[in-house]
Design a protein around this motif. Structure first.
Motif, short mmCIF file in Angstrom:
data_model
loop_
_atom_site.label_atom_id
_atom_site.label_comp_id
_atom_site.label_asym_id
_atom_site.label_seq_id
_atom_site.Cartn_x
_atom_site.Cartn_y
_atom_site.Cartn_z
N VAL A 93 0.82 -1.20 0.00
CA VAL A 93 0.00 0.00 0.00
C VAL A 93 0.86 1.26 0.00
O VAL A 93 0.49 2.28 -0.56
CB VAL A 93 -0.94 0.00 1.22
CG1 VAL A 93 -1.74 1.28 1.27
CG2 VAL A 93 -1.88 -1.19 1.14
N GLU A 94 2.03 1.18 0.62
CA GLU A 94 2.90 2.37 0.66
C GLU A 94 3.33 2.75 -0.75
O GLU A 94 3.36 3.92 -1.13
CB GLU A 94 4.15 2.12 1.49
CG GLU A 94 3.90 1.39 2.79
CD GLU A 94 3.91 -0.11 2.58
OE1 GLU A 94 4.97 -0.65 2.24
OE2 GLU A 94 2.85 -0.74 2.75
N LEU A 135 1.83 2.34 -3.33
CA LEU A 135 0.67 2.85 -4.05
C LEU A 135 0.66 4.37 -4.08
O LEU A 135 0.29 4.97 -5.08
CB LEU A 135 -0.57 2.34 -3.34
CG LEU A 135 -1.86 2.19 -4.09
CD1 LEU A 135 -2.64 1.04 -3.49
CD2 LEU A 135 -2.66 3.46 -4.02
N ARG A 168 -0.04 6.85 -7.17
CA ARG A 168 -1.23 7.68 -7.19
C ARG A 168 -0.87 9.16 -7.33
O ARG A 168 -1.68 9.97 -7.76
CB ARG A 168 -1.99 7.44 -5.88
CG ARG A 168 -3.37 8.00 -5.86
CD ARG A 168 -4.19 7.43 -7.00
NE ARG A 168 -5.49 8.10 -7.09
CZ ARG A 168 -6.36 7.90 -8.04
NH1 ARG A 168 -6.09 7.03 -8.99
NH2 ARG A 168 -7.50 8.53 -8.06
N SER A 223 -4.33 -7.33 -5.07
CA SER A 223 -3.85 -6.45 -4.00
C SER A 223 -4.98 -6.12 -3.04
O SER A 223 -6.16 -6.29 -3.35
CB SER A 223 -3.30 -5.15 -4.57
OG SER A 223 -2.27 -5.39 -5.49
N GLU A 224 -4.60 -5.62 -1.92
CA GLU A 224 -5.56 -5.16 -0.92
C GLU A 224 -6.45 -4.09 -1.52
O GLU A 224 -5.94 -3.08 -2.03
CB GLU A 224 -4.78 -4.57 0.27
CG GLU A 224 -5.64 -4.01 1.36
CD GLU A 224 -5.67 -4.95 2.54
OE1 GLU A 224 -4.59 -5.37 2.98
OE2 GLU A 224 -6.78 -5.28 3.00
N HIS A 231 -8.30 -0.82 -1.90
CA HIS A 231 -7.87 0.42 -1.27
C HIS A 231 -8.60 1.58 -1.91
O HIS A 231 -8.83 1.61 -3.11
CB HIS A 231 -6.36 0.58 -1.46
CG HIS A 231 -5.77 1.64 -0.59
ND1 HIS A 231 -5.74 2.94 -0.95
CD2 HIS A 231 -5.19 1.56 0.63
CE1 HIS A 231 -5.17 3.64 0.03
NE2 HIS A 231 -4.83 2.83 0.97
N GLY A 232 -8.97 2.54 -1.08
CA GLY A 232 -9.81 3.63 -1.54
C GLY A 232 -9.23 4.46 -2.67
O GLY A 232 -9.96 4.95 -3.52
N THR A 233 -7.92 4.60 -2.70
CA THR A 233 -7.35 5.51 -3.68
C THR A 233 -7.30 4.93 -5.08
O THR A 233 -7.06 5.65 -6.04
CB THR A 233 -5.93 5.94 -3.28
OG1 THR A 233 -5.13 4.76 -3.16
CG2 THR A 233 -5.94 6.66 -1.96
N THR A 243 -10.21 -2.42 -8.23
CA THR A 243 -9.34 -3.53 -7.83
C THR A 243 -9.89 -4.81 -8.44
O THR A 243 -11.09 -5.03 -8.44
CB THR A 243 -9.31 -3.67 -6.29
OG1 THR A 243 -8.92 -2.43 -5.72
CG2 THR A 243 -8.33 -4.76 -5.87
N TRP A 280 -0.72 -8.72 0.23
CA TRP A 280 -2.12 -9.04 0.52
C TRP A 280 -2.43 -10.51 0.28
O TRP A 280 -2.99 -11.20 1.13
CB TRP A 280 -3.01 -8.17 -0.36
CG TRP A 280 -4.46 -8.53 -0.30
CD1 TRP A 280 -5.37 -8.17 0.66
CD2 TRP A 280 -5.17 -9.34 -1.25
NE1 TRP A 280 -6.58 -8.71 0.36
CE2 TRP A 280 -6.50 -9.43 -0.80
CE3 TRP A 280 -4.80 -10.00 -2.43
CZ2 TRP A 280 -7.47 -10.15 -1.50
CZ3 TRP A 280 -5.77 -10.71 -3.11
CH2 TRP A 280 -7.08 -10.78 -2.65
N THR A 315 -14.74 -3.15 -7.28
CA THR A 315 -13.88 -4.29 -7.03
C THR A 315 -14.46 -5.51 -7.70
O THR A 315 -15.65 -5.78 -7.60
CB THR A 315 -13.72 -4.54 -5.53
OG1 THR A 315 -13.04 -3.44 -4.94
CG2 THR A 315 -12.93 -5.81 -5.28
#
Lengths: 340, 340
Positions: free
Chosen positions: B134-135, B137, B141, B152-153, B155-157, B161, B195, B321
DNA sequence: CGAATGAAGTGTTACGTATAACCTGACCAG
DNA sequence: CTGGTCAGGTTATACGTAACACTTCATTCG
């Protein structure tokens, strides 16, 4: 909501923010400001760029410079581990030189069906093409770009060619098996008409012909896959009966894996009854049991060397052909023949 | 020699050759000339373009349009067959939509060490990133581009997914082994913090905890490779002695192949003494003997679906998703446990 | 003291494309 | 005959960058 589109900042925005002209921004961020801009202002420009999150527009840069620091890499398929490793080597070198790589997977491993340049989406500075048929080469050369061929027939129109020493590899295989005492061979050949496989067939036939008593009993072609090797080796062993070959020389590790399966499925043992050799030294060679005796090709080095040959060609450098050495990985799938 | 540099012809050259204006060339070759240019002139323009070997300068086009029809695909490594297949799926869909794909192999499978955008050499319209922390990401972004995450997990941004149903896959494995009668398990886990592997560990533990008598005896981490699986499984079997697990659940087929080797090297048999399962259903799963029972992930579909989700996002489409179904490939590496 | 030199910038242009805005006849209705 | 419409074009401009040519001011040198 005010739809103030946060379009990307340009060098002009940075200039305004730093209180200088756009030309100065270009000089500073291009790192060729020394002696032309005072250190204090240079730092101010960098600070402004950082603050605004400025990223240069690469399309504009390419347009201005007439070159893009981008090369096209053409491979038949990345799901083939050999080409994936070659590609990785090429990308590694390119990254170190701040050169971008665009990939074009040519269908069928033969030639581009679609226009490879259309897939580029950027002006290209050069092409690194692997295992191409000579006809497909013409379409690539059409662009007038520097072109380095990998694992292909050396050809005049290419700037350079980088090949693994396929002939030496096949000689190592032949010498190894002949040294173990084998005399009856079969060749499980790849069902692809390319330089590398033509060399393998020719050298194997030549090496065996030069040894009295040695014979290439049969050649079977198969698509490069476990199933292909399985089917081809089964045909060989069933057709030859009691005078079956004691060594199956395969053009590829996947074929060799399939060949091993075929041997066992017919109630025979690898390597006691039949020796099997592969080519490429892929991951699968050490995954199966017995592990495969195979020719280790320097796939990464091939890609890396090709890219190193291409980079100076971008600047009009020299051409030539490079041949990389190969080694034989002796493992458990080969042994002296037993029986008659 | 007259060094008349044969620089690439521009649309203006085509225009002059065809006796029309540059604007007309742009209209005709852009295929939006209907009702604005007479058919005869349109054909003349096309003939001139063909004759001169005209190719549009993509950098200039990108600059003008502000978009490039190019997306960046980020994968940890293409030498991993799973990612190579995912990439192939993405490229297939992109090619059909005349979208170019640039590849960024993120080192270590974690996140970009270098700037992924620097490697692009073209303005990017979107990003398709797989198995990212996530980092990492955040850095992607930052460009403000549409971003689709794969494997991947959620994630809102991210714009969207697309994941394989990893949890269902692990439940299939657990149910299969439990159904065969296994009760003592070990988990050969991938030495990667992402993830997909966190889900595998969590679901396996949960499934086993819900069955009385079932136990996860031990978890060992290993780098994703045959050697890693071999070492980890050896540690497990040597440490647990007589109460060794009867089933080794591996996070990956490569690990499973290594685990099979470890079992045999300790004088035990697969599957009679120890059952082994893999994950991904790579080529190697059917190359080894016994063939691996493994979870088949739709790698190509994953890449293709991701690209299909990204393409409308380029135009500001919707997010969401998607979870793709998985299946269990039941093969020879699993069987009912024997002995105590 | 005047000319020459050099540091530190800035103004302007071109790269090749796509498109908005404009132009020119031909044709037709009123 | 005049005004309007439309087909079939053309002209001009902007995209963001890099770099050439130029300016300005301070300093050095003969």
């Amino acid at each position: 909501m005010s739809d103030a589109i946060p379009s990307r900042p340009t060098s002009r925005d940075v200039a305004q923010h730093a209180g200088v002209s756009q030309a100065t921004v270009s000089l500073v961020l291009g790192d060729r400001w020394r002696g032309r801009v005072s250190p204090a202002r240079a730092e101010a420009v960098r600070a402004a760029a950082r603050e605004l999150g400025y990223r240069p527009n690469l399309a504009a840069r390419s347009l201005r410079l007439g070159r893009s620091r981008t090369v096209l890499v053409v491979v038949p398929s990345l799901t083939n581990e050999f080409f994936a490793r070659m590609h990785a080597g090429a990308v590694r070198v390119a990254a170190g030189e701040d050169v971008g790589v665009v990939l074009y997977p040519s269908p069928e491993g033969v030639g581009p069906a679609r226009d490879p340049f259309a897939s580029a989406s950027a002006t290209l500075d050069g092409v690194l093409a692997s295992s191409m048929a000579v006809e497909a080469l013409a379409a690539l050369r059409e662009g007038g770009l520097p072109l380095v061929m990998l694992d292909s027939e050396p050809h005049g129109t290419a700037s350079a060619t980088v090949n693994p020493d396929i002939a030496a590899g096949m000689r190592l295989v032949a010498a190894h098996l002949l040294g173990l005492g084998h005399r009856r061979f079969a060749h499980i050949a790849a069902d692809v008409d390319s330089w590398t496989f033509r060399v393998r067939a020719r050298v194997l036939a030549g090496e065996l012909a030069s040894v009295p008593g040695a014979r290439l009993v049969r050649t079977e072609r198969a698509p490069i896959a476990v199933a292909g090797g399985l089917a081809a080796a089964t045909r060989v062993l069933e057709a030859t009966g009691p005078h079956r070959p004691t060594a199956l020389v395969c053009d590829d590790d996947m074929l060799a894996v399939g060949a091993c399966k075929a041997v066992r499925r017919l109630g025979l043992r690898v390597p006691e009854d039949v020796s099997v050799t592969g080519f490429d030294d892929l991951t699968v060679a050490t995954a199966v049991e017995p592990e495969l005796t195979t020719v280790a090709l320097p796939a990464e080095e091939l890609g890396a060397t090709g890219m190193r040959a291409l980079l100076p060609a971008l600047a009009g450098g020299p051409a030539g052909t490079t041949v990389l050495p190969v080694t034989l990985s002796r493992r458990g799938s080969t042994a002296p023949p037993t029986g008659p």
